[in-house]
Design a protein around this motif. Structure first.
Motif, PDB file in Angstrom:
ATOM      1  N   SER A  88      41.510  31.245  40.660  1.00 53.70           N
ATOM      2  CA  SER A  88      42.105  31.698  39.385  1.00 53.70           C
ATOM      3  C   SER A  88      41.098  32.355  38.445  1.00 53.70           C
ATOM      4  O   SER A  88      41.276  32.337  37.230  1.00 53.70           O
ATOM      5  N   LYS A  89      40.032  32.930  39.008  1.00 57.56           N
ATOM      6  CA  LYS A  89      39.045  33.586  38.166  1.00 57.56           C
ATOM      7  C   LYS A  89      38.982  35.074  38.492  1.00 57.56           C
ATOM      8  O   LYS A  89      39.160  35.488  39.634  1.00 57.56           O
ATOM      9  N   THR A  90      38.738  35.880  37.463  1.00 56.77           N
ATOM     10  CA  THR A  90      38.637  37.317  37.648  1.00 56.77           C
ATOM     11  C   THR A  90      37.353  37.821  37.012  1.00 56.77           C
ATOM     12  O   THR A  90      36.566  37.058  36.474  1.00 56.77           O
ATOM     13  N   THR A  91      37.144  39.133  37.075  1.00 59.46           N
ATOM     14  CA  THR A  91      35.964  39.720  36.458  1.00 59.46           C
ATOM     15  C   THR A  91      35.882  39.298  34.993  1.00 59.46           C
ATOM     16  O   THR A  91      36.883  39.282  34.275  1.00 59.46           O
ATOM     17  N   GLY A  92      34.706  38.966  34.567  1.00 62.47           N
ATOM     18  CA  GLY A  92      34.526  38.428  33.226  1.00 62.47           C
ATOM     19  C   GLY A  92      34.223  36.951  33.271  1.00 62.47           C
ATOM     20  O   GLY A  92      33.760  36.363  32.303  1.00 62.47           O
ATOM     21  N   PHE A  93      34.467  36.326  34.425  1.00 65.35           N
ATOM     22  CA  PHE A  93      34.153  34.919  34.630  1.00 65.35           C
ATOM     23  C   PHE A  93      32.633  34.746  34.626  1.00 65.35           C
ATOM     24  O   PHE A  93      31.904  35.435  35.335  1.00 65.35           O
ATOM     25  N   THR A  94      32.157  33.828  33.793  1.00 62.88           N
ATOM     26  CA  THR A  94      30.724  33.622  33.638  1.00 62.88           C
ATOM     27  C   THR A  94      30.399  32.131  33.707  1.00 62.88           C
ATOM     28  O   THR A  94      31.118  31.307  33.147  1.00 62.88           O
ATOM     29  N   PHE A 141      30.657  36.884  37.770  1.00 59.52           N
ATOM     30  CA  PHE A 141      31.509  37.165  38.924  1.00 59.52           C
ATOM     31  C   PHE A 141      32.129  38.549  38.767  1.00 59.52           C
ATOM     32  O   PHE A 141      32.721  38.863  37.738  1.00 59.52           O
ATOM     33  N   LEU A 142      31.989  39.363  39.801  1.00 58.58           N
ATOM     34  CA  LEU A 142      32.606  40.684  39.861  1.00 58.58           C
ATOM     35  C   LEU A 142      33.732  40.613  40.881  1.00 58.58           C
ATOM     36  O   LEU A 142      33.485  40.458  42.079  1.00 58.58           O
ATOM     37  N   ASP A 143      34.965  40.704  40.408  1.00 56.23           N
ATOM     38  CA  ASP A 143      36.128  40.483  41.274  1.00 56.23           C
ATOM     39  C   ASP A 143      36.451  41.719  42.115  1.00 56.23           C
ATOM     40  O   ASP A 143      37.459  42.389  41.921  1.00 56.23           O
ATOM     41  N   ASP A 144      35.544  41.978  43.042  1.00 52.71           N
ATOM     42  CA  ASP A 144      35.717  43.068  43.993  1.00 52.71           C
ATOM     43  C   ASP A 144      35.322  42.536  45.360  1.00 52.71           C
ATOM     44  O   ASP A 144      34.253  41.928  45.507  1.00 52.71           O
ATOM     45  N   ALA A 145      36.153  42.748  46.367  1.00 53.88           N
ATOM     46  CA  ALA A 145      35.844  42.249  47.716  1.00 53.88           C
ATOM     47  C   ALA A 145      34.892  43.231  48.398  1.00 53.88           C
ATOM     48  O   ALA A 145      35.295  44.071  49.195  1.00 53.88           O
ATOM     49  N   LEU A 146      33.600  43.092  48.083  1.00 53.53           N
ATOM     50  CA  LEU A 146      32.589  44.016  48.595  1.00 53.53           C
ATOM     51  C   LEU A 146      31.744  43.399  49.707  1.00 53.53           C
ATOM     52  O   LEU A 146      30.772  43.999  50.161  1.00 53.53           O
ATOM     53  N   ASN A 147      32.115  42.198  50.125  1.00 47.79           N
ATOM     54  CA  ASN A 147      31.356  41.472  51.147  1.00 47.79           C
ATOM     55  C   ASN A 147      32.314  40.916  52.190  1.00 47.79           C
ATOM     56  O   ASN A 147      33.455  40.558  51.881  1.00 47.79           O
ATOM     57  N   TYR A 148      31.829  40.851  53.432  1.00 48.53           N
ATOM     58  CA  TYR A 148      32.623  40.297  54.524  1.00 48.53           C
ATOM     59  C   TYR A 148      31.855  39.131  55.135  1.00 48.53           C
ATOM     60  O   TYR A 148      30.779  39.319  55.705  1.00 48.53           O
ATOM     61  N   PHE A 149      32.405  37.934  54.958  1.00 43.40           N
ATOM     62  CA  PHE A 149      31.793  36.716  55.483  1.00 43.40           C
ATOM     63  C   PHE A 149      32.349  36.442  56.879  1.00 43.40           C
ATOM     64  O   PHE A 149      33.566  36.363  57.068  1.00 43.40           O
TER      65      PHE A 149
END
Length: 330
Positions: free
Chosen positions: A140-146, A207-215
């Motif tokens: 439940s967190k988006t960009t701006g989460f610190t 937190f930057l809410d972008d899926a830029l990584n693949y685990f």
């Protein structure tokens, strides 16, 4: 002129995934970086792949261990000490990055004056590169989460682990270098969590809410192996023991820390980590997180675990669960 980013790629027996990882690093849209290639005495031939990059213009170091170091965070420490960039990206050798990973994270980091690290959301792939439905990000967190307060640290780095994959993190090099790297290298599994907590005690985590990584999930994941052999739980004891002094005086943070610890205690005792459990109990008493009476009761739990070994009676376990996992415990 120093590069903006130092990319550390620590490899151990990931020959099946290493070429794709390297491609995803060298093909980033943002190109102001150096690459530090490290191999921890792989036996699958993957070190030979790293050797072919020795003359690549972006590669500053190729270091191949002849004897395994015994822990992944020794490699982290080595790479951090070699890094020259303003930022560090530790790109685990079995994961993959979106080509825009550096472009987006560096741009975000440059916009913040107090950043310790920024992390992104991660998609989950399997050993065959098939995308799973699960997306790894803080609930439940988006960009701006610190993460910036003791309450935040206890909520998002202790009670839950909101940074699920180190490959999705861009570190501020100065802040990362300032943590205790000798302590870091002693971890076998949760050294990344230790690093995040220590960084959060000094600066902000974004937190930057972008899926830029693949685990990548596969049978050889370090976390899976260390869960089976219980090394994961020993490292969690180290996490608790190390953070106790920083949480003193904050009732909310201490409550989360104790809840996390007491959820691990039976596994840790069953695994034989009696000495370390007693050390944590004493430190909690010393810093006022538990009373002397509770400290004595926990000593009895250690005694019971020695007597009954792996078959602690249900009534004893239930008593301790009620006493120490109840939300009212303080």
């Amino acid at each position: 002129m120093a590069p903006k980013v130092s990319i550390i790629i620590p490899n151990f027996n990931h020959i099946n995934y290493l070429p794709q990882r390297l491609d995803s690093v060298f093909n980033q849209t943002y190109q102001d970086f150096e690459v530090i290639l490290l191999d921890d005495a792989s036996t699958d031939g993957s070190a030979d792949i790293l050797k072919t990059y020795q003359n690549h213009p972006n590669v500053s170091h190729v270091i191949l261990n002849t004897v395994n170091s015994g822990g992944p965070f020794k490699q982290w420490k080595k790479g951090i000490e070699l890094a020259k960039g303003k930022y560090i990206w530790i790109a685990e050798s079995d994961d993959v990055a979106h080509t825009f990973f550096l472009e987006e994270t560096v741009k975000f980091a440059e916009s913040k004056q107090d950043l310790g690290l920024v992390f992104v959301a991660s998609e989950v792939i399997n050993k065959d590169d098939k995308l799973k439905e699960k997306k790894m990000k803080p609930a439940s967190k988006t960009t701006g989460f610190t993460i910036e307060s003791l309450e935040d640290i206890s909520n998002y780095l202790i009670k839950e682990q909101s940074i699920p994959n180190a490959s999705g993190v861009l570190f501020n090099t100065k802040i990362l270098e300032s943590i205790n790297l000798i302590d870091l290298e002693n971890f076998r599994n949760t050294g990344d969590r230790y690093a995040y907590i220590q960084i959060a005690l000094k600066s902000k985590i974004y937190f930057l809410d972008d899926a830029l990584n693949y685990f990548r999930m596969h049978g050889l994941n370090t976390t899976k192996r260390n869960k089976v052999n219980n090394k994961l739980y020993y490292d969690r004891l180290l996490i608790v023991e190390g953070v106790i002094p920083s949480f003193v005086g904050n009732k909310f943070a201490c409550a989360n820390l104790k809840q996390f610890y007491f959820k691990q205690i039976f596994i840790c005792l069953k695994a034989g980590f009696l000495k370390k459990v007693n050390s944590v109990n004493y430190k909690m008493f010393k810093y006022g997180l538990i009373s002397f009476g509770d400290f004595l009761i926990l000593l009895f739990l250690s005694l019971f675990s020695m007597i009954f070994q792996k078959k602690l009676p249900y009534r004893i376990k239930n008593y301790y669960k009620i006493r120490f996992l109840d939300e009212s415990f303080s």
